[in-house]
Design a protein around this motif. Structure first.
Motif, PDB file in Angstrom:
ATOM      1  N   ALA A 171       0.819  -1.224   0.000  1.00  0.00           N
ATOM      2  CA  ALA A 171       0.000   0.000   0.000  1.00  0.00           C
ATOM      3  C   ALA A 171       0.850   1.270   0.000  1.00  0.00           C
ATOM      4  CB  ALA A 171      -0.919  -0.005   1.216  1.00  0.00           C
ATOM      5  N   THR A 172       0.326   2.320  -0.633  1.00  0.00           N
ATOM      6  CA  THR A 172       0.982   3.626  -0.590  1.00  0.00           C
ATOM      7  C   THR A 172       0.326   4.521   0.466  1.00  0.00           C
ATOM      8  OG1 THR A 172      -0.488   4.343  -2.370  1.00  0.00           O
ATOM      9  CG2 THR A 172       1.704   3.595  -3.015  1.00  0.00           C
ATOM     10  N   HIS A 173      -0.909   4.213   0.829  1.00  0.00           N
ATOM     11  CA  HIS A 173      -1.624   4.970   1.859  1.00  0.00           C
ATOM     12  C   HIS A 173      -2.408   3.975   2.708  1.00  0.00           C
ATOM     13  CE1 HIS A 173      -1.113   7.675  -1.584  1.00  0.00           C
ATOM     14  NE2 HIS A 173      -1.172   8.691  -0.754  1.00  0.00           N
ATOM     15  N   GLU A 174      -2.530   4.285   3.996  1.00  0.00           N
ATOM     16  CA  GLU A 174      -3.367   3.426   4.842  1.00  0.00           C
ATOM     17  C   GLU A 174      -4.364   4.290   5.596  1.00  0.00           C
ATOM     18  OE1 GLU A 174      -3.226   0.281   8.594  1.00  0.00           O
ATOM     19  OE2 GLU A 174      -1.351   0.767   7.580  1.00  0.00           O
ATOM     20  N   VAL A 175      -5.618   3.840   5.606  1.00  0.00           N
ATOM     21  CA  VAL A 175      -6.662   4.545   6.343  1.00  0.00           C
ATOM     22  C   VAL A 175      -7.195   3.579   7.396  1.00  0.00           C
ATOM     23  CG1 VAL A 175      -8.988   5.522   6.176  1.00  0.00           C
ATOM     24  CG2 VAL A 175      -7.292   6.023   4.407  1.00  0.00           C
ATOM     25  N   VAL A 176      -7.059   3.964   8.668  1.00  0.00           N
ATOM     26  CA  VAL A 176      -7.542   3.106   9.753  1.00  0.00           C
ATOM     27  C   VAL A 176      -8.994   3.486  10.053  1.00  0.00           C
ATOM     28  CG1 VAL A 176      -7.160   2.332  12.115  1.00  0.00           C
ATOM     29  CG2 VAL A 176      -5.197   2.955  10.674  1.00  0.00           C
ATOM     30  N   ASN A 177      -9.880   2.569   9.751  1.00  0.00           N
ATOM     31  CA  ASN A 177     -11.311   2.834   9.916  1.00  0.00           C
ATOM     32  C   ASN A 177     -11.786   2.256  11.243  1.00  0.00           C
ATOM     33  OD1 ASN A 177     -14.025   3.303   9.537  1.00  0.00           O
ATOM     34  ND2 ASN A 177     -14.317   1.584   8.157  1.00  0.00           N
ATOM     35  N   ASP A 178     -11.495   3.001  12.328  1.00  0.00           N
ATOM     36  CA  ASP A 178     -11.837   2.477  13.657  1.00  0.00           C
ATOM     37  C   ASP A 178     -12.818   3.391  14.385  1.00  0.00           C
ATOM     38  OD1 ASP A 178     -10.178   4.601  14.002  1.00  0.00           O
ATOM     39  OD2 ASP A 178      -8.726   3.582  15.280  1.00  0.00           O
ATOM     40  N   GLY A 179     -13.450   4.297  13.620  1.00  0.00           N
ATOM     41  CA  GLY A 179     -14.361   5.232  14.292  1.00  0.00           C
ATOM     42  C   GLY A 179     -15.698   5.319  13.578  1.00  0.00           C
ATOM     43  N   THR A 180     -16.245   6.521  13.534  1.00  0.00           N
ATOM     44  CA  THR A 180     -17.563   6.727  12.932  1.00  0.00           C
ATOM     45  C   THR A 180     -17.444   6.922  11.418  1.00  0.00           C
ATOM     46  OG1 THR A 180     -17.384   9.115  13.142  1.00  0.00           O
ATOM     47  CG2 THR A 180     -18.317   7.934  15.026  1.00  0.00           C
ATOM     48  N   ALA A 181     -18.594   6.937  10.753  1.00  0.00           N
ATOM     49  CA  ALA A 181     -18.623   7.172   9.303  1.00  0.00           C
ATOM     50  C   ALA A 181     -18.053   8.554   8.979  1.00  0.00           C
ATOM     51  CB  ALA A 181     -20.053   7.045   8.787  1.00  0.00           C
ATOM     52  N   ASP A 182     -18.341   9.526   9.835  1.00  0.00           N
ATOM     53  CA  ASP A 182     -17.820  10.888   9.614  1.00  0.00           C
ATOM     54  C   ASP A 182     -16.296  10.921   9.723  1.00  0.00           C
ATOM     55  OD1 ASP A 182     -20.290  11.909   9.161  1.00  0.00           O
ATOM     56  OD2 ASP A 182     -20.543  12.822  11.139  1.00  0.00           O
ATOM     57  N   GLN A 183     -15.778  10.181  10.685  1.00  0.00           N
ATOM     58  CA  GLN A 183     -14.314  10.140  10.837  1.00  0.00           C
ATOM     59  C   GLN A 183     -13.673   9.485   9.619  1.00  0.00           C
ATOM     60  OE1 GLN A 183     -14.555   8.224  14.693  1.00  0.00           O
ATOM     61  NE2 GLN A 183     -13.564   9.953  15.705  1.00  0.00           N
ATOM     62  N   LEU A 184     -14.323   8.449   9.102  1.00  0.00           N
ATOM     63  CA  LEU A 184     -13.795   7.788   7.896  1.00  0.00           C
ATOM     64  C   LEU A 184     -13.813   8.771   6.724  1.00  0.00           C
ATOM     65  CD1 LEU A 184     -12.797   5.285   6.346  1.00  0.00           C
ATOM     66  CD2 LEU A 184     -15.187   4.695   5.921  1.00  0.00           C
ATOM     67  N   ALA A 185     -14.899   9.535   6.601  1.00  0.00           N
ATOM     68  CA  ALA A 185     -15.004  10.517   5.516  1.00  0.00           C
ATOM     69  C   ALA A 185     -13.871  11.539   5.616  1.00  0.00           C
ATOM     70  CB  ALA A 185     -16.364  11.208   5.566  1.00  0.00           C
ATOM     71  N   ASP A 186     -13.573  11.986   6.841  1.00  0.00           N
ATOM     72  CA  ASP A 186     -12.474  12.955   7.032  1.00  0.00           C
ATOM     73  C   ASP A 186     -11.135  12.354   6.592  1.00  0.00           C
ATOM     74  OD1 ASP A 186     -14.186  14.828   8.021  1.00  0.00           O
ATOM     75  OD2 ASP A 186     -13.742  14.431  10.143  1.00  0.00           O
ATOM     76  N   LYS A 187     -10.911  11.109   6.963  1.00  0.00           N
ATOM     77  CA  LYS A 187      -9.640  10.449   6.607  1.00  0.00           C
ATOM     78  C   LYS A 187      -9.538  10.253   5.097  1.00  0.00           C
ATOM     79  CE  LYS A 187      -9.075   8.092  11.043  1.00  0.00           C
ATOM     80  NZ  LYS A 187      -9.083   6.815  11.765  1.00  0.00           N
ATOM     81  N   MET A 188     -10.657   9.873   4.480  1.00  0.00           N
ATOM     82  CA  MET A 188     -10.650   9.670   3.022  1.00  0.00           C
ATOM     83  C   MET A 188     -10.428  11.002   2.310  1.00  0.00           C
ATOM     84  SD  MET A 188     -10.756   6.533   2.451  1.00  0.00           S
ATOM     85  CE  MET A 188     -10.833   6.645   0.664  1.00  0.00           C
ATOM     86  N   HIS A 189     -10.980  12.057   2.881  1.00  0.00           N
ATOM     87  CA  HIS A 189     -10.814  13.393   2.305  1.00  0.00           C
ATOM     88  C   HIS A 189      -9.324  13.783   2.309  1.00  0.00           C
ATOM     89  CE1 HIS A 189     -12.551  17.094   0.913  1.00  0.00           C
ATOM     90  NE2 HIS A 189     -11.748  17.765   1.710  1.00  0.00           N
TER      91      HIS A 189
END
Length: 201
Positions: A171-189
């Motif tokens: 992977a070149t980027h990792e997003v840890v999805n351990d919170g709410t949908a909004d937090q995931l959206a912020d990380k993806m942004h």
């Protein structure tokens, strides 16, 4: 146009990440869906699979008996390889056609969402690879909720998938999805901004 793979193990929230990107207007190609479509009636793969695994793997209407095919294909490593050898080129061809459409539409970034990207020929096609991860027990709970199965089954399914270390190494980027949908959206942004910077940088 940059091609970005999105991968992750079961229950990591990969589809939620992809939904966010699609909502932002980016082309998102679902490789797992395409993998199912290549076994639909009328697909050129079916006749080839019947030659390898028996005519009875499809019924008289051309519908593949998936369980029967899986039982025969996954019984041996050679069978698994034979299944891949038939279906993979067709899956890649369809993904490529969708990517061409996205490029013609003027997209700067196109996302391909697939559980199995790492270790396949498509990995080399990706300019970046975003890995979505979640804590092990969080993934187990999500799989149970989604598929209505017992935690034991969910753990077994997770343990059979590509090890996290292997995915991380690719992977070149990792997003840890351990919170709410909004937090995931912020990380993806944030990842999107990085990808766009790399695209123009």
């Amino acid at each position: 146009m940059k091609v970005v793979g999105i991968t992750g193990r079961s229950g990591c929230g990969k589809s939620s990440a992809t939904k966010f990107l699609a909502a932002q207007g980016y082309p998102c190609i679902d490789a797992d869906l395409i993998a199912r479509e290549v076994l639909l009636p009328g697909s050129p793969c079916i006749a080839q699979l019947q030659q390898k695994f028996g005519a009875d793997i499809a019924d008289e209407n051309g519908h593949v008996r998936r369980r029967l095919l899986a039982d025969r294909a996954f019984a041996t490593p050679a069978g698994t390889q034979a299944l891949t050898a038939v279906t993979q080129p067709e899956i890649l061809r369809r993904i490529e056609a969708d990517l061409q459409k996205a490029a013609q539409g003027g997209a700067e970034l196109a996302f391909v969402d697939g559980a199995v990207i790492v270790g396949t020929p498509f990995e080399a096609r990706c300019d970046a690879l975003v890995l979505i991860t979640a804590p092990y027990e969080t993934s187990v709970a999500r799989i149970c909720a989604r598929d209505g199965i017992a935690p034991e089954m969910a753990r077994r399914r997770l343990d059979a998938q590509t090890p996290l270390e292997t995915l991380r190494a690719a992977a070149t980027h990792e997003v840890v999805n351990d919170g709410t949908a909004d937090q995931l959206a912020d990380k993806m942004h944030a990842v999107l901004q990085q990808l766009r910077k790399e695209e123009h940088g």
